[in-house]
Design a protein around this motif. Structure first.
Motif, short mmCIF file in Angstrom:
data_model
loop_
_atom_site.label_atom_id
_atom_site.label_comp_id
_atom_site.label_asym_id
_atom_site.label_seq_id
_atom_site.Cartn_x
_atom_site.Cartn_y
_atom_site.Cartn_z
N ARG A 46 0.83 -1.21 0.00
CA ARG A 46 0.00 0.00 0.00
C ARG A 46 0.86 1.26 0.00
O ARG A 46 0.52 2.25 -0.65
CB ARG A 46 -0.95 0.01 1.20
CG ARG A 46 -2.04 -1.03 1.05
CD ARG A 46 -3.03 -0.94 2.17
NE ARG A 46 -3.99 -2.03 2.08
CZ ARG A 46 -5.10 -2.09 2.79
NH1 ARG A 46 -5.41 -1.11 3.62
NH2 ARG A 46 -5.91 -3.11 2.67
N THR A 65 -0.64 4.20 10.39
CA THR A 65 -2.01 4.44 9.92
C THR A 65 -2.40 3.38 8.89
O THR A 65 -3.49 2.80 8.97
CB THR A 65 -2.14 5.85 9.31
OG1 THR A 65 -1.81 6.81 10.32
CG2 THR A 65 -3.55 6.10 8.81
N ILE A 66 -1.52 3.11 7.96
CA ILE A 66 -1.78 2.06 6.97
C ILE A 66 -1.95 0.73 7.69
O ILE A 66 -2.87 -0.04 7.40
CB ILE A 66 -0.64 1.97 5.93
CG1 ILE A 66 -0.58 3.22 5.05
CG2 ILE A 66 -0.82 0.73 5.05
CD1 ILE A 66 0.63 3.28 4.14
N SER A 68 -2.96 0.13 10.68
CA SER A 68 -4.25 0.09 11.38
C SER A 68 -5.38 -0.28 10.42
O SER A 68 -6.25 -1.09 10.76
CB SER A 68 -4.55 1.44 12.02
OG SER A 68 -3.62 1.72 13.01
N HIS A 69 -5.34 0.28 9.23
CA HIS A 69 -6.36 -0.05 8.23
C HIS A 69 -6.23 -1.51 7.79
O HIS A 69 -7.25 -2.20 7.63
CB HIS A 69 -6.24 0.87 7.01
CG HIS A 69 -6.62 2.29 7.30
ND1 HIS A 69 -7.91 2.73 7.37
CD2 HIS A 69 -5.86 3.37 7.55
CE1 HIS A 69 -7.94 4.01 7.66
NE2 HIS A 69 -6.70 4.44 7.77
N HIS A 72 -7.63 -3.69 10.54
CA HIS A 72 -9.09 -3.61 10.55
C HIS A 72 -9.68 -4.49 9.45
O HIS A 72 -10.61 -5.28 9.70
CB HIS A 72 -9.51 -2.15 10.38
CG HIS A 72 -10.98 -1.95 10.30
ND1 HIS A 72 -11.81 -2.04 11.40
CD2 HIS A 72 -11.79 -1.66 9.25
CE1 HIS A 72 -13.05 -1.83 11.03
NE2 HIS A 72 -13.08 -1.59 9.74
N GLN A 73 -9.15 -4.39 8.25
CA GLN A 73 -9.65 -5.21 7.15
C GLN A 73 -9.38 -6.69 7.38
O GLN A 73 -10.20 -7.54 7.05
CB GLN A 73 -9.06 -4.75 5.83
CG GLN A 73 -9.61 -3.41 5.40
CD GLN A 73 -9.01 -2.91 4.10
OE1 GLN A 73 -7.92 -3.31 3.72
NE2 GLN A 73 -9.73 -2.03 3.43
N GLY A 147 -12.92 -1.45 14.93
CA GLY A 147 -13.03 0.00 14.85
C GLY A 147 -14.36 0.53 15.38
O GLY A 147 -14.97 1.40 14.76
#
Length: 172
Positions: A46, A65-66, A68-69, A72-73, A147
């Motif tokens: 990413r 931040t990446i 964390s995303h 989450h996914q 989240g």
């Protein structure tokens, strides 16, 4: 922008912040040994897709931040494709050890009822139930992974359990 510039940037970020990224991800994964390499790779892929990497002021914060995303996914994918929950596992185990054909049929029916009840749950309620029952996550861990607030995780768990209890007739 030349691809080699991106690769140089990503390589530099990996050298400087890769270990911190691995620690961050490992601390938030249940099965770090199996999932960590794939998630680290996804984070850096990413980062490679960022068109204007020179606009990134704080690479470490951007990387987290990446991550964390990605986490989450990952949690959503895990919950969306649930393996049998502990309840199903217990029913399947009971089914295989029961020698009475009538009890085997009754157990098969209960398994089918539970599967049907879980299919009727909203994706979030099913995710919370699976993370709680199958993976043993606490409400705080569920909230962090999906989240949402702890209160929402508790609400979805209560909904899911209530829904399953209503659709599962009491055993005699």
């Amino acid at each position: 922008m030349p691809t080699s510039d991106k690769q140089v940037f990503v390589t530099a970020v990996e050298k400087q912040h890769g270990q911190n990224l691995r620690r961050y991800l490992a601390s938030r994964l249940r099965n770090a040994a199996a999932d960590l390499p794939d998630l680290v790779q996804e984070v850096f892929l990413r980062l490679l897709r960022v068109e204007q990497h020179e606009t990134i002021r704080n690479p470490q914060a951007y990387l987290i931040t990446i991550a964390s995303h990605v986490l989450h996914q990952h949690a959503l994918r895990q919950a969306a494709n649930p393996e049998p929950t502990e309840m199903l596992d217990a029913l399947f185990e009971m089914q295989s050890t029961v020698e009475d054909p009538a009890l085997q049929i009754e157990t098969q029916q209960r398994v089918a009822q539970l599967e049907q009840a879980m299919k009727q749950l909203s994706p979030k309620a099913r995710s919370v139930l699976v993370l709680h029952r199958r993976d043993g996550f606490s409400l705080d861990e569920i909230a962090s992974h999906l989240g949402m607030s702890r209160g929402m995780a508790k609400k979805y768990l209560a909904q899911a359990l209530s829904h399953c209890r209503q659709r599962m007739p009491a055993q005699e």
